[in-house]
Design a protein around this motif. Structure first.
Motif, mmCIF file in Angstrom:
data_model
loop_
_atom_site.group_PDB
_atom_site.id
_atom_site.type_symbol
_atom_site.label_atom_id
_atom_site.label_comp_id
_atom_site.label_asym_id
_atom_site.label_seq_id
_atom_site.Cartn_x
_atom_site.Cartn_y
_atom_site.Cartn_z
ATOM 1 N N ARG A 17 -0.889 -10.186 0.442
ATOM 2 C CA ARG A 17 -2.038 -11.013 0.852
ATOM 3 C C ARG A 17 -3.026 -10.204 1.689
ATOM 4 N N GLY A 18 -2.545 -9.130 2.274
ATOM 5 C CA GLY A 18 -3.419 -8.245 3.049
ATOM 6 C C GLY A 18 -4.202 -7.276 2.187
ATOM 7 N N GLY A 19 -3.911 -7.244 0.896
ATOM 8 C CA GLY A 19 -4.595 -6.348 -0.030
ATOM 9 C C GLY A 19 -3.606 -5.600 -0.898
ATOM 10 N N PRO A 20 -4.117 -4.869 -1.881
ATOM 11 C CA PRO A 20 -3.258 -4.127 -2.799
ATOM 12 C C PRO A 20 -2.398 -3.093 -2.079
ATOM 13 N N VAL A 21 -1.186 -2.886 -2.624
ATOM 14 C CA VAL A 21 -0.228 -1.958 -2.014
ATOM 15 C C VAL A 21 0.475 -1.179 -3.125
ATOM 16 N N HIS A 22 0.671 0.106 -2.913
ATOM 17 C CA HIS A 22 1.363 0.949 -3.892
ATOM 18 C C HIS A 22 2.847 0.594 -3.957
ATOM 19 N N THR A 23 3.431 0.796 -5.110
ATOM 20 C CA THR A 23 4.841 0.499 -5.372
ATOM 21 C C THR A 23 5.767 1.101 -4.323
ATOM 22 N N LEU A 24 5.578 2.360 -4.007
ATOM 23 C CA LEU A 24 6.490 3.028 -3.078
ATOM 24 C C LEU A 24 6.348 2.499 -1.657
ATOM 25 N N GLU A 25 5.148 2.089 -1.302
ATOM 26 C CA GLU A 25 4.952 1.489 0.023
ATOM 27 C C GLU A 25 5.667 0.138 0.100
ATOM 28 N N LEU A 26 5.603 -0.649 -0.988
ATOM 29 C CA LEU A 26 6.344 -1.915 -1.025
ATOM 30 C C LEU A 26 7.845 -1.664 -0.927
ATOM 31 N N ASN A 32 12.902 -2.033 2.369
ATOM 32 C CA ASN A 32 13.535 -1.100 3.306
ATOM 33 C C ASN A 32 14.330 -0.014 2.586
ATOM 34 N N LEU A 33 13.748 0.510 1.513
ATOM 35 C CA LEU A 33 14.414 1.534 0.711
ATOM 36 C C LEU A 33 13.894 2.921 1.051
ATOM 37 N N SER A 34 14.735 3.892 0.793
ATOM 38 C CA SER A 34 14.350 5.292 0.811
ATOM 39 C C SER A 34 15.182 5.964 -0.261
ATOM 40 N N GLY A 35 14.783 7.154 -0.641
ATOM 41 C CA GLY A 35 15.533 7.857 -1.666
ATOM 42 C C GLY A 35 14.650 8.235 -2.835
ATOM 43 N N PRO A 36 15.247 8.418 -4.004
ATOM 44 C CA PRO A 36 14.478 8.839 -5.175
ATOM 45 C C PRO A 36 13.372 7.822 -5.504
ATOM 46 N N GLU A 37 12.165 8.338 -5.719
ATOM 47 C CA GLU A 37 11.025 7.467 -5.978
ATOM 48 C C GLU A 37 11.227 6.597 -7.210
ATOM 49 N N GLY A 38 11.871 7.145 -8.246
ATOM 50 C CA GLY A 38 12.106 6.366 -9.462
ATOM 51 C C GLY A 38 12.984 5.153 -9.203
ATOM 52 N N ALA A 39 14.007 5.320 -8.387
ATOM 53 C CA ALA A 39 14.899 4.207 -8.055
ATOM 54 C C ALA A 39 14.178 3.182 -7.187
ATOM 55 N N GLY A 60 0.296 2.067 -10.306
ATOM 56 C CA GLY A 60 1.424 1.547 -9.539
ATOM 57 C C GLY A 60 1.019 0.774 -8.301
ATOM 58 N N VAL A 61 -0.205 0.276 -8.286
ATOM 59 C CA VAL A 61 -0.698 -0.498 -7.147
ATOM 60 C C VAL A 61 -0.601 -1.981 -7.480
ATOM 61 N N TRP A 62 0.122 -2.710 -6.640
ATOM 62 C CA TRP A 62 0.359 -4.144 -6.836
ATOM 63 C C TRP A 62 -0.655 -4.971 -6.092
ATOM 64 N N SER A 63 -0.926 -6.169 -6.635
ATOM 65 C CA SER A 63 -1.795 -7.126 -5.956
ATOM 66 C C SER A 63 -1.380 -8.532 -6.339
#
Length: 79
Positions: A17-26, A32-39, A60-63
């Protein structure tokens, strides 16, 4: 960081709701994930990909926004 009282799906919607966000940022902020970007990306797509309230572009930017066709404009519909 997300509100612990929200479901992950609600937290994603709240974040978007605050605006578009990239997949990895989500993945980092909502799941609360970290690790391989594909996963991490796969987890976000599993969470949001089947919900028509969300859309993702080729970068890869979600909205928030429907991917479904909503029909003709109201001024084109006869009553």
């Amino acid at each position: 960081m997300t509100d612990p009282g929200l479901s992950r799906l609600e937290a994603a919607a709240d974040r978007l709701r605050g605006g578009p966000v990239h997949t990895l940022e989500l993945a980092r902020d909502v799941l609360n994930l970290s690790g391989p970007e594909g996963a991490m990306a796969a987890a976000v797509f599993a969470l949001l990909g089947g919900d028509d309230r969300f859309s993702v572009d080729g970068d890869g930017v979600w909205s928030i926004g429907s991917r479904a066709e909503v029909g003709p404009p109201l001024d084109a519909v006869r009553y």
